[in-house]
Design a protein around this motif. Sequence first.
Motif, PDB file in Angstrom:
ATOM      1  N   SER A  17      34.997  36.313  37.551  1.00 61.37           N
ATOM      2  CA  SER A  17      33.935  35.658  36.764  1.00 61.37           C
ATOM      3  C   SER A  17      32.800  35.129  37.627  1.00 61.37           C
ATOM      4  O   SER A  17      32.322  34.007  37.442  1.00 61.37           O
ATOM      5  CB  SER A  17      34.529  34.512  35.922  1.00 61.37           C
ATOM      6  OG  SER A  17      35.538  34.987  35.068  1.00 61.37           O
ATOM      7  N   LEU A  18      32.343  35.934  38.593  1.00 63.04           N
ATOM      8  CA  LEU A  18      31.217  35.555  39.441  1.00 63.04           C
ATOM      9  C   LEU A  18      30.009  36.408  39.076  1.00 63.04           C
ATOM     10  O   LEU A  18      30.143  37.595  38.769  1.00 63.04           O
ATOM     11  CB  LEU A  18      31.554  35.749  40.919  1.00 63.04           C
ATOM     12  CG  LEU A  18      32.784  35.013  41.446  1.00 63.04           C
ATOM     13  CD1 LEU A  18      32.946  35.282  42.934  1.00 63.04           C
ATOM     14  CD2 LEU A  18      32.680  33.521  41.185  1.00 63.04           C
ATOM     15  N   ARG A  19      28.815  35.797  39.129  1.00 59.78           N
ATOM     16  CA  ARG A  19      27.591  36.529  38.824  1.00 59.78           C
ATOM     17  C   ARG A  19      26.643  36.470  40.004  1.00 59.78           C
ATOM     18  O   ARG A  19      26.426  35.416  40.593  1.00 59.78           O
ATOM     19  CB  ARG A  19      26.883  35.917  37.606  1.00 59.78           C
ATOM     20  CG  ARG A  19      27.544  36.198  36.298  1.00 59.78           C
ATOM     21  CD  ARG A  19      26.565  36.225  35.124  1.00 59.78           C
ATOM     22  NE  ARG A  19      25.337  35.500  35.292  1.00 59.78           N
ATOM     23  CZ  ARG A  19      25.058  34.343  34.655  1.00 59.78           C
ATOM     24  NH1 ARG A  19      25.975  33.783  33.878  1.00 59.78           N
ATOM     25  NH2 ARG A  19      23.898  33.769  34.814  1.00 59.78           N
ATOM     26  N   SER A  68      34.765  27.910  34.156  1.00 60.27           N
ATOM     27  CA  SER A  68      35.880  27.195  34.795  1.00 60.27           C
ATOM     28  C   SER A  68      36.867  28.163  35.426  1.00 60.27           C
ATOM     29  O   SER A  68      37.666  27.772  36.277  1.00 60.27           O
ATOM     30  CB  SER A  68      36.599  26.315  33.767  1.00 60.27           C
ATOM     31  OG  SER A  68      37.098  27.109  32.701  1.00 60.27           O
ATOM     32  N   SER A  69      36.803  29.441  35.015  1.00 59.47           N
ATOM     33  CA  SER A  69      37.698  30.462  35.587  1.00 59.47           C
ATOM     34  C   SER A  69      37.076  31.204  36.763  1.00 59.47           C
ATOM     35  O   SER A  69      37.666  32.131  37.301  1.00 59.47           O
ATOM     36  CB  SER A  69      38.082  31.475  34.497  1.00 59.47           C
ATOM     37  OG  SER A  69      36.916  32.097  33.966  1.00 59.47           O
ATOM     38  N   SER A  70      35.860  30.810  37.192  1.00 62.14           N
ATOM     39  CA  SER A  70      35.187  31.472  38.309  1.00 62.14           C
ATOM     40  C   SER A  70      35.812  31.047  39.629  1.00 62.14           C
ATOM     41  O   SER A  70      36.000  29.847  39.879  1.00 62.14           O
ATOM     42  CB  SER A  70      33.695  31.122  38.320  1.00 62.14           C
ATOM     43  OG  SER A  70      33.060  31.548  37.147  1.00 62.14           O
ATOM     44  N   TYR A  71      36.119  32.002  40.484  1.00 59.39           N
ATOM     45  CA  TYR A  71      36.660  31.673  41.805  1.00 59.39           C
ATOM     46  C   TYR A  71      36.604  32.906  42.702  1.00 59.39           C
ATOM     47  O   TYR A  71      36.388  34.037  42.240  1.00 59.39           O
ATOM     48  CB  TYR A  71      38.116  31.192  41.705  1.00 59.39           C
ATOM     49  CG  TYR A  71      39.111  32.300  41.429  1.00 59.39           C
ATOM     50  CD1 TYR A  71      39.750  32.976  42.475  1.00 59.39           C
ATOM     51  CD2 TYR A  71      39.406  32.684  40.123  1.00 59.39           C
ATOM     52  CE1 TYR A  71      40.653  33.992  42.218  1.00 59.39           C
ATOM     53  CE2 TYR A  71      40.307  33.692  39.859  1.00 59.39           C
ATOM     54  CZ  TYR A  71      40.933  34.355  40.908  1.00 59.39           C
ATOM     55  OH  TYR A  71      41.810  35.381  40.651  1.00 59.39           O
ATOM     56  N   ALA A  72      36.780  32.677  43.990  1.00 56.57           N
ATOM     57  CA  ALA A  72      36.990  33.740  44.972  1.00 56.57           C
ATOM     58  C   ALA A  72      38.129  33.289  45.876  1.00 56.57           C
ATOM     59  O   ALA A  72      38.308  32.097  46.120  1.00 56.57           O
ATOM     60  CB  ALA A  72      35.728  33.998  45.782  1.00 56.57           C
ATOM     61  N   LYS A  73      38.914  34.255  46.368  1.00 59.50           N
ATOM     62  CA  LYS A  73      40.109  33.910  47.137  1.00 59.50           C
ATOM     63  C   LYS A  73      40.303  34.882  48.289  1.00 59.50           C
ATOM     64  O   LYS A  73      40.157  36.089  48.119  1.00 59.50           O
ATOM     65  CB  LYS A  73      41.342  33.930  46.230  1.00 59.50           C
ATOM     66  CG  LYS A  73      42.655  33.572  46.917  1.00 59.50           C
ATOM     67  CD  LYS A  73      43.795  33.585  45.915  1.00 59.50           C
ATOM     68  CE  LYS A  73      45.127  33.260  46.579  1.00 59.50           C
ATOM     69  NZ  LYS A  73      46.247  33.297  45.604  1.00 59.50           N
ATOM     70  N   ILE A  74      40.603  34.331  49.470  1.00 65.91           N
ATOM     71  CA  ILE A  74      40.942  35.126  50.656  1.00 65.91           C
ATOM     72  C   ILE A  74      42.376  34.790  51.050  1.00 65.91           C
ATOM     73  O   ILE A  74      42.701  33.626  51.269  1.00 65.91           O
ATOM     74  CB  ILE A  74      40.008  34.808  51.846  1.00 65.91           C
ATOM     75  CG1 ILE A  74      38.552  35.080  51.489  1.00 65.91           C
ATOM     76  CG2 ILE A  74      40.412  35.603  53.075  1.00 65.91           C
ATOM     77  CD1 ILE A  74      37.573  34.652  52.555  1.00 65.91           C
ATOM     78  N   GLY A  99      28.167  26.097  39.249  1.00 66.56           N
ATOM     79  CA  GLY A  99      26.932  26.019  40.008  1.00 66.56           C
ATOM     80  C   GLY A  99      26.782  27.212  40.933  1.00 66.56           C
ATOM     81  O   GLY A  99      27.513  28.205  40.823  1.00 66.56           O
ATOM     82  N   ALA A 100      25.822  27.113  41.853  1.00 59.64           N
ATOM     83  CA  ALA A 100      25.508  28.213  42.761  1.00 59.64           C
ATOM     84  C   ALA A 100      26.032  27.928  44.160  1.00 59.64           C
ATOM     85  O   ALA A 100      26.074  26.774  44.596  1.00 59.64           O
ATOM     86  CB  ALA A 100      24.002  28.437  42.801  1.00 59.64           C
ATOM     87  N   ILE A 101      26.431  28.984  44.872  1.00 63.48           N
ATOM     88  CA  ILE A 101      26.844  28.912  46.272  1.00 63.48           C
ATOM     89  C   ILE A 101      26.180  30.049  47.029  1.00 63.48           C
ATOM     90  O   ILE A 101      26.119  31.179  46.546  1.00 63.48           O
ATOM     91  CB  ILE A 101      28.378  28.999  46.424  1.00 63.48           C
ATOM     92  CG1 ILE A 101      29.055  27.734  45.881  1.00 63.48           C
ATOM     93  CG2 ILE A 101      28.768  29.209  47.892  1.00 63.48           C
ATOM     94  CD1 ILE A 101      30.570  27.730  46.018  1.00 63.48           C
ATOM     95  N   ASP A 102      25.700  29.738  48.224  1.00 62.55           N
ATOM     96  CA  ASP A 102      25.084  30.763  49.068  1.00 62.55           C
ATOM     97  C   ASP A 102      25.411  30.476  50.527  1.00 62.55           C
ATOM     98  O   ASP A 102      25.635  29.327  50.924  1.00 62.55           O
ATOM     99  CB  ASP A 102      23.567  30.766  48.858  1.00 62.55           C
ATOM    100  CG  ASP A 102      22.907  32.005  49.462  1.00 62.55           C
ATOM    101  OD1 ASP A 102      23.591  33.036  49.590  1.00 62.55           O
ATOM    102  OD2 ASP A 102      21.708  31.938  49.792  1.00 62.55           O
ATOM    103  N   ILE A 153      37.487  29.562  46.979  1.00 64.75           N
ATOM    104  CA  ILE A 153      36.096  29.130  46.842  1.00 64.75           C
ATOM    105  C   ILE A 153      35.842  28.862  45.368  1.00 64.75           C
ATOM    106  O   ILE A 153      36.062  29.728  44.517  1.00 64.75           O
ATOM    107  CB  ILE A 153      35.126  30.208  47.357  1.00 64.75           C
ATOM    108  CG1 ILE A 153      35.475  30.601  48.800  1.00 64.75           C
ATOM    109  CG2 ILE A 153      33.677  29.727  47.267  1.00 64.75           C
ATOM    110  CD1 ILE A 153      34.772  31.854  49.269  1.00 64.75           C
ATOM    111  N   GLY A 154      35.416  27.650  45.050  1.00 66.30           N
ATOM    112  CA  GLY A 154      35.127  27.309  43.667  1.00 66.30           C
ATOM    113  C   GLY A 154      36.335  26.903  42.851  1.00 66.30           C
ATOM    114  O   GLY A 154      36.231  26.709  41.639  1.00 66.30           O
TER     115      GLY A 154
END
Length: 522
Positions: free
Chosen positions: A201-203, A219-225, A341-344, A330-331
């Motif tokens: 769920s990332l844009r 609320s379901s947006s995330y990234a994982k390593i 929100g935004a992350i860069d 992340i997130g």
Amino acid sequence: MHKVVKEDSRNGYTTYFFNGENSYMSLPLLHSDDFTFITWIQPFDLVNKNMSIAGIPSRFWFRTTPMRTLQLTQPGLVDNNTAICDMDSYGWSQVAMVVSKHSTRVYFNGVVVDSFKVKSPKNKIIDSHRFIIGKDSWKDHFHGKMRGIELYDRALNDDEVKQQYRPMVSSFPYVDNLVAVFPYFHYQGGFYDGRKMEQSSLRKEKDSLRGDYILFDKSSSYAKIDPLKVDREITASMWISPQRDEKKYDALVSVGHAFAFRVNPRGALLFTIPQIRDFASKRNLIKNNEWQHVAFSFKEGVGGKIYYNGIVVKTFEWEAYKDVPKYLEIGSSAWNDSYIGAIDDLLIWNRLLTSNEIKKVYRQSASTLESTFYVGSTRPRYIFALIVLLMFLGIIKVRKVQKDSIATLDNEQCERYNEQLLMVVRENLKNTSFTVNDFARDVGVSRTRLYQMTHDCFQVSPKVFIRNLRLDRAALLLETTDEPIYNILFDVGFESRASFNKSFKGRFLATPSEYRMQKRSC
């Protein structure tokens, strides 16, 4: 080279790894009494032992010591130590020695730190014209990395050594020990080396300030390593523009059940070690819908630091630590916190970056936010012609709009900025060359914005703000110490007694000597 590992990095510099046991280089030295040796070093065992950088057998060795000094050792004669240098384990520093017939100058980051007379050895041996890098006669092998190794057959002067330092330090991207970058658009998101991460769920979005960035809008947006390639040290740096719900915690970065970097409902940055403690910055630091830089560094069993716009806002110590499986989120976090929100430009290193390195990472990115127009791939083809046309047609109107559009800062905004303004100047009190331009750069704003901040919050210009803090510090030292006035004026960034006396009397209606006598007689 003997067991030295050569590494070609992405930034174009060749790096050499020395294992601290049996790695070294041996170079032929031209038959000259004058020469110059320059290199960048990243020492791993700096505080544990002496380490040889380079030298000539039976003549001298150039080494680091656990006291963070540089040492010029002449076997059987003398050990010459410089003053303490601002060296860090795992941080890069430039060191140099300029050898002439009767003396040797030692440099640290382009500046002379000491000069020694070199005695001639009693006996010259056959290998005295071999130049050895990475070890010495006592097997004090260098453990760490070197790059930019240069050997000249003459003695360079101060300006020439400084010229070797400046261009290289300005071009160092901080890619050493960098293990993850997010977003990494060349690989559609993923590790620094291109392996993909799990994400949901990332844009991908774009704006005129940051260019491309990632939006966490659910609320379901995330990234994982998983797994995360960090050992016992980690540094994270990122730009965020949150859309905060003031009733919940926002998860920026977390590492399994080990720790989490979050924003609490009161707008403070929070470093959480589960079942142990929350370490928080001051409240109302994080602002909604505005790009800002945040970072942290952490060493297991020791503690860490929290940064906001390049400035340390919280330092904490904690020896206890629960060793748990590690994966980077992340997130989101293991406690079901989310981030909207935004992350860069999220960067993860498996080493501790120094405060100066964090500040440089912030400055390199912050400079793009000063642009009025577009960044990177979003820049239109005929932008310069467009700018000229706009200036020709509307420059008077534009200036009027800019002047009228500057709103006075209110008390709440001033309270938010005060600590950062004070901290930046106090960190540079001894720096006699600290200017308003430097002040604006360190705060991360334009000169116009800085003037508005000091004028509205302190009723003075940035130049007077700097001078007043210098003088206030001088007054405190005069009152509470017996330091000579001549020493105090240098400690607070003045270069002449006349200028110091004039400025001090203008603020306190007494000369420094009179002020000290008045306070002592009370």
